[in-house]
Design a protein around this motif. Structure first.
Motif, PDB file in Angstrom:
ATOM      1  N   PRO A  62     -52.246  48.614  23.019  1.00 49.97           N
ATOM      2  CA  PRO A  62     -51.895  48.364  24.425  1.00 49.97           C
ATOM      3  C   PRO A  62     -52.911  47.495  25.153  1.00 49.97           C
ATOM      4  O   PRO A  62     -52.544  46.679  26.002  1.00 49.97           O
ATOM      5  N   THR A  63     -54.195  47.635  24.793  1.00 42.99           N
ATOM      6  CA  THR A  63     -55.220  46.821  25.468  1.00 42.99           C
ATOM      7  C   THR A  63     -55.056  45.350  25.087  1.00 42.99           C
ATOM      8  O   THR A  63     -55.109  44.460  25.950  1.00 42.99           O
ATOM      9  N   ASP A 123     -52.373  43.936  24.039  1.00 42.69           N
ATOM     10  CA  ASP A 123     -51.123  43.493  24.683  1.00 42.69           C
ATOM     11  C   ASP A 123     -51.380  43.058  26.117  1.00 42.69           C
ATOM     12  O   ASP A 123     -50.886  42.027  26.569  1.00 42.69           O
ATOM     13  N   SER A 124     -52.159  43.861  26.834  1.00 39.34           N
ATOM     14  CA  SER A 124     -52.398  43.547  28.245  1.00 39.34           C
ATOM     15  C   SER A 124     -53.283  42.298  28.376  1.00 39.34           C
ATOM     16  O   SER A 124     -53.046  41.448  29.244  1.00 39.34           O
ATOM     17  N   ILE A 125     -54.265  42.138  27.480  1.00 37.87           N
ATOM     18  CA  ILE A 125     -55.104  40.922  27.496  1.00 37.87           C
ATOM     19  C   ILE A 125     -54.232  39.697  27.214  1.00 37.87           C
ATOM     20  O   ILE A 125     -54.340  38.667  27.882  1.00 37.87           O
ATOM     21  N   ARG A 158     -50.940  39.291  27.616  1.00 37.79           N
ATOM     22  CA  ARG A 158     -49.988  38.985  28.704  1.00 37.79           C
ATOM     23  C   ARG A 158     -50.682  38.256  29.846  1.00 37.79           C
ATOM     24  O   ARG A 158     -50.223  37.216  30.332  1.00 37.79           O
ATOM     25  N   LYS A 159     -51.819  38.795  30.252  1.00 41.36           N
ATOM     26  CA  LYS A 159     -52.569  38.197  31.364  1.00 41.36           C
ATOM     27  C   LYS A 159     -53.071  36.809  30.985  1.00 41.36           C
ATOM     28  O   LYS A 159     -52.990  35.854  31.765  1.00 41.36           O
ATOM     29  N   SER A 160     -53.561  36.665  29.753  1.00 41.23           N
ATOM     30  CA  SER A 160     -54.141  35.386  29.329  1.00 41.23           C
ATOM     31  C   SER A 160     -53.075  34.300  29.235  1.00 41.23           C
ATOM     32  O   SER A 160     -53.314  33.166  29.653  1.00 41.23           O
ATOM     33  N   ASP A 180     -65.731  40.772  31.539  1.00 46.66           N
ATOM     34  CA  ASP A 180     -64.738  41.777  31.121  1.00 46.66           C
ATOM     35  C   ASP A 180     -65.405  42.862  30.273  1.00 46.66           C
ATOM     36  O   ASP A 180     -66.052  42.557  29.263  1.00 46.66           O
ATOM     37  N   ARG A 235     -64.076  44.989  28.391  1.00 44.63           N
ATOM     38  CA  ARG A 235     -63.380  45.341  27.153  1.00 44.63           C
ATOM     39  C   ARG A 235     -64.058  44.738  25.930  1.00 44.63           C
ATOM     40  O   ARG A 235     -63.651  44.949  24.801  1.00 44.63           O
ATOM     41  N   ARG A 244     -51.770  40.448  16.686  1.00 43.84           N
ATOM     42  CA  ARG A 244     -50.698  41.340  17.088  1.00 43.84           C
ATOM     43  C   ARG A 244     -49.333  40.888  16.577  1.00 43.84           C
ATOM     44  O   ARG A 244     -48.548  41.676  16.073  1.00 43.84           O
TER      45      ARG A 244
END
Ligand code: FAD
Length: 152
Positions: free
Chosen positions: A26-27, A29-31, A33-35, A76, A78, A103
């Motif tokens: 999920p992390t 995925d979120s990176i 999407r935002k990127s 960041d 992360r 991914r």
């Protein structure tokens, strides 16, 4: 993606992931999407490779866009220990769009991981700007090839 009229730069950095193994998907995925959203707006292309607790990323675009993006990435939590392998003016883009090897194509990843493992533990600190760029372009080619075969 908007084109960069002049002064195309490419930089490559690596960093140590701080993402807990259980939260990885999920992390990432979120990176991603935002990127993708940010990089399209900023005219940035590149490639992010994630392997064995390391991130290795190439970014290409205008000096201004790359600097602003790198400043956000460096802040960041992360990941940590962001280290620049190098930055240089580029005559053209090597990556068409921001993408993520890990991914989207796990079967390709397994092949890539195998090839990397044959050379010993993955250590991006041993890479130069040139060898890191070559590795990322090879990964992009492997991914493109697998996508073509998947579609065919
Ligand atoms: P927002 O998304 O609104 O975020 C605001 C703040 O919250 C930022 O400081 C952000 O870092 C933090 N944040 C957001 N979500 C989380 C979360 N789930 N956990 C912890 N903190 C969070 N961004 C790009 O634009 N382009 C890239 O190519 C790119 N590559 C990256 C590669 C790696 C290895 C990592 C770890 C991150 C990458 N990022 C990239 C993300 C980048 O670090 C910023 O999070 C992002 O650019 C912030 O976007 P924003 O300004 O729209 O802020």
């Amino acid at each position: 993606m908007s084109s960069v009229p002049s002064g195309l730069f490419r930089l490559v950095y690596y960093s140590r992931s701080q993402v807990a193994p259980g939260a990885f998907e999920p992390t990432i995925d979120s990176i991603i999407r935002k990127s993708i959203a940010n990089n399209r707006t900023d005219g940035i292309s590149g490639m992010l490779f994630c392997h064995d607790g390391w991130f290795l990323q190439a970014l290409e675009g205008s000096h201004k866009a790359i600097s602003a993006t790198l400043a956000r990435i460096e802040a960041d939590h992360r990941h940590e220990a962001v280290l620049l392998l190098g930055a240089a003016q580029a005559s053209g883009r090597l990556f068409r769009e921001w993408d993520m090897c890990a991914r989207t194509l796990s079967m390709v990843d397994a092949k890539v991981a195998e090839a990397i493992a044959r050379r010993g533990a993955f250590d991006p600190g041993r890479l130069s700007l040139e060898t890191a760029t070559r590795l990322l372009t090879r990964l992009r080619a492997v991914r493109d090839d697998a996508q073509l075969r998947y579609v065919a």
